[in-house]
Motif scaffolding. Structure first.
Motif, mmCIF file in Angstrom:
data_model
loop_
_atom_site.group_PDB
_atom_site.id
_atom_site.type_symbol
_atom_site.label_atom_id
_atom_site.label_comp_id
_atom_site.label_asym_id
_atom_site.label_seq_id
_atom_site.Cartn_x
_atom_site.Cartn_y
_atom_site.Cartn_z
ATOM 1 N N MET A 21 68.314 19.209 -18.447
ATOM 2 C CA MET A 21 69.041 20.086 -19.370
ATOM 3 C C MET A 21 68.478 21.489 -19.367
ATOM 4 O O MET A 21 67.286 21.700 -19.295
ATOM 5 C CB MET A 21 68.959 19.522 -20.784
ATOM 6 C CG MET A 21 69.973 18.447 -21.005
ATOM 7 S SD MET A 21 70.391 18.281 -22.726
ATOM 8 C CE MET A 21 71.710 17.071 -22.590
ATOM 9 N N ASP A 22 69.405 22.447 -19.478
ATOM 10 C CA ASP A 22 69.006 23.834 -19.587
ATOM 11 C C ASP A 22 69.661 24.378 -20.844
ATOM 12 O O ASP A 22 70.880 24.508 -20.910
ATOM 13 C CB ASP A 22 69.480 24.593 -18.337
ATOM 14 C CG ASP A 22 69.122 26.071 -18.399
ATOM 15 O OD1 ASP A 22 68.703 26.540 -19.491
ATOM 16 O OD2 ASP A 22 69.256 26.744 -17.369
ATOM 17 N N GLU A 23 68.853 24.673 -21.839
ATOM 18 C CA GLU A 23 69.440 25.051 -23.124
ATOM 19 C C GLU A 23 70.215 26.358 -23.034
ATOM 20 O O GLU A 23 71.070 26.640 -23.860
ATOM 21 C CB GLU A 23 68.360 25.133 -24.206
ATOM 22 C CG GLU A 23 67.255 26.098 -23.855
ATOM 23 C CD GLU A 23 66.180 26.157 -24.934
ATOM 24 O OE1 GLU A 23 66.329 25.477 -25.955
ATOM 25 O OE2 GLU A 23 65.203 26.881 -24.722
ATOM 26 N N ASN A 24 69.900 27.163 -22.025
ATOM 27 C CA ASN A 24 70.628 28.422 -21.887
ATOM 28 C C ASN A 24 71.919 28.277 -21.084
ATOM 29 O O ASN A 24 72.751 29.167 -21.070
ATOM 30 C CB ASN A 24 69.733 29.476 -21.247
ATOM 31 C CG ASN A 24 68.544 29.776 -22.152
ATOM 32 O OD1 ASN A 24 68.712 29.949 -23.362
ATOM 33 N ND2 ASN A 24 67.349 29.780 -21.576
ATOM 34 N N GLU B 128 77.170 27.594 -27.651
ATOM 35 C CA GLU B 128 75.800 27.850 -27.186
ATOM 36 C C GLU B 128 74.773 27.463 -28.232
ATOM 37 O O GLU B 128 73.727 26.894 -27.925
ATOM 38 C CB GLU B 128 75.636 29.333 -26.836
ATOM 39 C CG GLU B 128 76.105 29.623 -25.430
ATOM 40 C CD GLU B 128 76.047 31.104 -25.098
ATOM 41 O OE1 GLU B 128 75.206 31.822 -25.673
ATOM 42 O OE2 GLU B 128 76.884 31.526 -24.275
ATOM 43 N N LYS B 129 75.118 27.790 -29.468
ATOM 44 C CA LYS B 129 74.193 27.476 -30.552
ATOM 45 C C LYS B 129 74.015 25.954 -30.663
ATOM 46 O O LYS B 129 72.897 25.446 -30.764
ATOM 47 C CB LYS B 129 74.747 28.052 -31.860
ATOM 48 C CG LYS B 129 73.711 28.170 -32.940
ATOM 49 C CD LYS B 129 74.271 28.864 -34.180
ATOM 50 C CE LYS B 129 73.870 28.082 -35.400
ATOM 51 N NZ LYS B 129 74.856 28.080 -36.461
ATOM 52 N N VAL B 130 75.127 25.256 -30.635
ATOM 53 C CA VAL B 130 75.069 23.792 -30.728
ATOM 54 C C VAL B 130 74.271 23.214 -29.556
ATOM 55 O O VAL B 130 73.453 22.308 -29.726
ATOM 56 C CB VAL B 130 76.496 23.187 -30.772
ATOM 57 C CG1 VAL B 130 76.443 21.674 -30.677
ATOM 58 C CG2 VAL B 130 77.213 23.625 -32.039
ATOM 59 N N GLY B 131 74.474 23.789 -28.387
ATOM 60 C CA GLY B 131 73.741 23.337 -27.205
ATOM 61 C C GLY B 131 72.242 23.480 -27.412
ATOM 62 O O GLY B 131 71.466 22.575 -27.112
ATOM 63 N N ARG C 193 73.613 14.836 -33.035
ATOM 64 C CA ARG C 193 72.941 15.668 -32.053
ATOM 65 C C ARG C 193 73.648 17.029 -32.002
ATOM 66 O O ARG C 193 74.873 17.090 -31.945
ATOM 67 C CB ARG C 193 73.075 14.950 -30.708
ATOM 68 C CG ARG C 193 72.246 15.446 -29.597
ATOM 69 C CD ARG C 193 72.191 14.371 -28.500
ATOM 70 N NE ARG C 193 73.499 14.133 -27.892
ATOM 71 C CZ ARG C 193 74.140 12.975 -27.914
ATOM 72 N NH1 ARG C 193 73.639 11.929 -28.536
ATOM 73 N NH2 ARG C 193 75.310 12.849 -27.319
ATOM 74 N N GLY C 194 72.862 18.110 -32.040
ATOM 75 C CA GLY C 194 73.486 19.435 -31.992
ATOM 76 C C GLY C 194 73.665 20.057 -33.361
ATOM 77 O O GLY C 194 74.295 21.103 -33.496
ATOM 78 N N THR C 195 73.109 19.425 -34.393
ATOM 79 C CA THR C 195 73.193 20.030 -35.728
ATOM 80 C C THR C 195 71.792 20.383 -36.224
ATOM 81 O O THR C 195 70.786 19.834 -35.771
ATOM 82 C CB THR C 195 73.813 19.057 -36.767
ATOM 83 O OG1 THR C 195 72.918 17.947 -36.930
ATOM 84 C CG2 THR C 195 75.165 18.553 -36.313
ATOM 85 N N GLN C 196 71.773 21.285 -37.205
ATOM 86 C CA GLN C 196 70.513 21.701 -37.804
ATOM 87 C C GLN C 196 69.878 20.547 -38.584
ATOM 88 O O GLN C 196 68.652 20.385 -38.573
ATOM 89 C CB GLN C 196 70.778 22.900 -38.735
ATOM 90 C CG GLN C 196 69.529 23.562 -39.287
ATOM 91 C CD GLN C 196 68.698 24.238 -38.190
ATOM 92 O OE1 GLN C 196 69.245 24.914 -37.315
ATOM 93 N NE2 GLN C 196 67.383 24.042 -38.222
ATOM 94 N N ILE C 197 70.713 19.770 -39.252
ATOM 95 C CA ILE C 197 70.194 18.649 -40.055
ATOM 96 C C ILE C 197 69.286 17.764 -39.212
ATOM 97 O O ILE C 197 68.200 17.361 -39.637
ATOM 98 C CB ILE C 197 71.360 17.763 -40.576
ATOM 99 C CG1 ILE C 197 72.346 18.602 -41.390
ATOM 100 C CG2 ILE C 197 70.838 16.606 -41.409
ATOM 101 C CD1 ILE C 197 73.574 17.841 -41.827
#
Ligand code: SF4
Ligand code: SF4
Ligand code: SF4
Lengths: 421, 373
Positions: free
Chosen positions: A316-319, A198-201, A241-245
């Motif tokens: 896209m739905d981030e949740n 979920e976090k990565v999403g 894609r999907g990382t904090q960096i």
């Protein structure tokens, strides 16, 4: 030096670099990419798995599983930018691959056998993940690599949306997303942590939103960036894609661009004409092309290529990331009919106040290029702006004639000047 | 054999046949380009499915839509449509396979008007349960679209009858291939080719009426082929649009005793079990049929299929027929060749742009290859 020692050395260098850079501080693109490739190349030592994945493929589950994603297409772009494309393509032709095939595929296929190219080849994959939302080439390409490396291959089959994303497609892709997770869990021998997923999403959606915001700054006059800048900054939204960096990087970039907008600083000194680019970049002639257009006070304000990595945000739905992912990955720019593509192009023409449309007719990429003539016709009819078609290839510089392209660009710019004054 | 004249005639001039079918028998006709077209469903709707192969000769009108690096099949197909050669059609169907045909479908939809139009977006992956379910869904949808488009019901019983008809046709075609494979002197390769090609064009009921007599005729030896020794050749590729290949090959001392082509064995292989749900049965055939390189069964399926065919049909050599700019087949060629090399199977490749090399050149190349066998 043995292969192992060499790897170890690279690995230590990477670690050292990473320590020095710190994880969340702002870093330059080159540093990030260097560390990324070093980590990937030394994955064996850190006992992480490596997955090769297509540029339009769902990377988020890999990130959530701590698998290092590696992108042969990004590698292809690096090969092109280092002007090593022709040589590697020739090598593939010696192996029996036709010169008419995609030059990313050709150069990667031959590179794998000699560990050549700008970074001495890609790290060996533990698995391959192929999403055919961009083309049928990747299917064949990944089959070839699956045979060569003898590793498992997962295919995410995203039906082509000529005119619709139908119910049955939805069901099919959703089922495959479940199969994909099972595949990853099997290869890794451990379960996916759903909280991490979920976090990565969320990070992925945030990264894409930021990327969209970055590209949107080009709607300003003058534009603080050109498509050539976008080609450069694109690497992270594709690979990490999907990382904090990635989120940090684009947030920082956005700030810089907004500053420029406020100060009225344009990327092209005397921006008078604003152009839209279509298709992949011509990697081995970026600088030349960028200069060529700037000479005419023309700024390539946007392109259909780099927008592809945020073009399906609307689905896209981030949740509910995993759920919405099916649709978002299926309805990307290259997986839709040309009338819908033309619509996207025309929306961009309005949004970025475009005066002319430059189409790269790319011998290597049939799904992107076949149909361009019809898109050109639709755009000309409805928007009445001049359109230019450049015949070239993204990586194989043997298919590029500088004098011919220069002549055509000059003539095209004359037309635009006449129209606009 | 007199009977074969008709097959040759239809193969030579499919458009005239189509026009006649329309004019004299008022048939609805749907054209298609790929062997993944679910013909049985079209037939079950009482519509004639007719395979199109693209106009040969100069391309002018299609040039404003497709670049020169697009395969001649796609360019030729569009050329035919734009030149008005296909005006006898009541519709066209595009199964999804390669990137080029995918864009042809778009361009076709936007630039032609033959009435009915459908994309049949088949799965690319053929090795999973979810793909099988999706395949069934897609075929059901096509059935509904046809019903709506032509205002007629397609009942299960119609589909069963269609499957039955096609099972018979395919069995006969396979039998003809087998007769020729067992004894290449009994009928010429060109004749076999003409029969299969015409089978994709002709009214299927007429065809089924005629095939038994053809088989009998071949068995009786009514057909003529020359008597020289023949090297046994397996022809591999997408489609073959060039009857001359068969003739020139025979002149050089070879004979196509089997093939892995969509204008050949891929068209007729796979008898359908007609006991279950008819749409599911149709889906199953596509899931199991020898695979086209634009689809995925496994990373080894095509190579293994090739080697098995060579063994089973006792071929002396393989000729790969590649159409220039055809990506799926070009990607498969190196490893298919490697499969041959590993098994010590001699092979050669013939790349065709839109027309064949001159007869002399081709003959020399074939002869050189025959000497190697
Ligand atoms: S360049 Fe085109 S053909 Fe090549 S991998 Fe990318 S999308 Fe596919
Ligand atoms: S080779 Fe593939 S795309 Fe071509 S006709 Fe056969 S199934 Fe269709
Ligand atoms: S499979 Fe090959 S020949 Fe057939 S349409 Fe596609 S590119 Fe053309």
């Amino acid at each position: 030096m043995s292969r192992f020692m060499k790897d170890l050395l690279i690995y230590c260098l990477a670690k050292a670099k990473k320590a020095k850079l710190g994880l969340s501080k702002n870093k330059g693109m080159r540093d990030i990419m260097t560390v990324y490739y070093m980590e990937a190349k030394t994955a064996r030592l850190s006992r992480r798995k490596v997955a090769w994945i297509t540029s339009g493929g769902p990377v988020e589950p890999l990130i959530a599983m701590d698998i290092i994603p590696v992108y042969p297409e990004n590698h292809g772009a690096m090969i092109g930018a280092s002007k090593m494309g022709a040589e590697l393509c020739e090598k593939a032709e010696e192996m029996g691959y036709s010169r008419d095939l995609c030059s990313y595929a050709r150069s990667d296929i031959s590179c794998a056998t000699v560990n050549g190219g700008p970074i001495g080849g890609l790290p060996r994959p533990d698995m391959l993940v192929c999403c055919n939302n961009i083309c049928g080439t990747v299917l064949k390409w990944y089959e070839i690599q699956a045979r060569y490396f003898n590793v498992p291959l997962f295919i995410l089959d995203t039906p082509f949306c000529h005119t619709e994303y139908a119910e049955e497609m939805k069901r099919y892709v959703k089922r495959q997303i479940e199969e994909y997770l099972v595949f990853l869990e099997d290869v890794c021998g451990r379960k996916l942590n759903h909280a991490t997923m979920e976090k990565v999403g969320r990070l992925s959606v945030e990264g894409q939103q930021l990327w969209q915001a970055v590209l949107d700054t080009a709607a300003n006059r003058p534009s603080p960036m050109t498509a050539f800048d976008a080609f450069f900054h694109l690497a992270l939204i594709v690979t990490l894609r999907g990382t904090q960096i990635t989120v940090d990087y684009y947030r920082n970039l956005l700030k810089t661009l907004n500053d420029k907008v406020e100060k009225g600083i344009g990327a092209v000194p005397n921006e008078r004409y604003r152009l839209l680019w279509d298709n992949l970049p011509i990697w081995y002639r970026l600088r030349w092309l960028s200069k060529k257009f700037a000479e005419h006070d023309a700024c390539l304000v946007a392109d259909t290529y780099t927008t592809a990595w945020c073009g399906t945000l609307k689905y896209m739905d981030e949740n509910k990331f995993l759920d919405s992912m099916a649709e978002a990955y299926t309805r990307i720019y290259l997986n839709i009919g040309i009338d819908e593509m033309a619509k996207t192009v025309m929306d961009m023409i309005d949004k970025y106040h475009v005066d002319g449309f430059v189409m790269h007719s790319n011998r290597s990429c049939k799904p992107y290029s076949l149909g361009q003539y019809d898109i050109r016709r639709i755009v000309q009819e409805e928007k009445g702006i001049p359109c230019l078609v450049i015949e070239a290839d993204m990586t194989d510089e043997r298919n590029f004639s500088e004098s011919q392209v220069a002549t055509r660009i000059n003539a095209f710019m004359e037309m635009i000047k006449e129209r606009k004054g | 054999m007199k009977l074969l004249d008709e097959f040759h005639g239809i193969r030579d001039d499919p458009y005239t046949y189509g026009k006649k079918l329309k004019a004299e028998r008022n048939r609805k006709i749907i054209g298609y380009f790929c062997s993944y077209t679910p013909e049985e469903i079209i037939y079950a709707a009482g519509i004639h499915p007719m395979r199109l192969f693209g106009a040969q000769g100069e391309i002018t009108l299609a040039d404003t839509h497709f670049q020169a690096y697009c395969c001649s099949l796609v360019r030729g197909a569009l050329e035919g449509a734009l030149k008005g050669k296909l005006n006898f059609l009541d519709g066209t169907v595009f199964p999804h396979t390669c990137d080029s045909i995918q864009r042809l479908s778009d361009v076709w939809r936007l630039n032609t008007s033959f009435g009915f139009f459908a994309d049949v977006v088949l799965p690319v992956k053929l090795n999973s349960e979810s793909a099988r379910r999706y395949m069934t869904d897609v075929l059901s949808k096509f059935r509904n679209n046809l019903e709506k488009g032509f205002g007629r019901r397609i009942e299960d019983q119609h589909l069963r009858k269609a499957i039955d008809t096609y099972n018979h046709i395919r069995t006969y075609l396979e039998q003809i291939y087998s007769l020729h494979s067992e004894n290449p002197h009994i009928i010429s390769g060109s004749d076999v080719y003409a029969i299969v090609r015409a089978s994709m064009i002709m009214d299927r009921d007429d065809l089924l009426d005629k095939l038994p007599a053809v088989v009998e005729g071949i068995k009786r030896g009514d057909t003529d082929a020359d008597n020289g020794t023949k090297k046994r050749i397996l022809l591999v590729g997408g489609i073959c649009n060039h009857p001359d290949v068969y003739r020139i090959l025979e002149k050089s001392g070879g004979s196509v005793i089997w093939d892995d082509l969509c204008t050949g064995s891929r068209y007729f292989s796979g008898i359908i079990d007609n006991s279950g749900d008819p749409v599911e049965s149709l889906a199953n055939r596509y899931m199991e049929r020898p695979v086209c390189p634009a689809k995925h069964l496994s990373v080894k399926s095509r190579g293994e299929h090739l080697v098995n065919l060579v063994k089973e049909k006792e071929a002396d050599g393989v000729i790969f027929l590649l159409l220039k700019f055809c990506d799926p087949h070009a990607f498969d060629y190196p490893h298919m060749k490697e499969y041959c090399n590993r098994q010590g199977i001699p092979c050669m490749v013939l790349e065709i742009e839109d027309r064949l090399p001159t007869e002399g050149q081709l003959l020399t190349r074939f002869e050189t290859f025959m000497h190697m066998l």
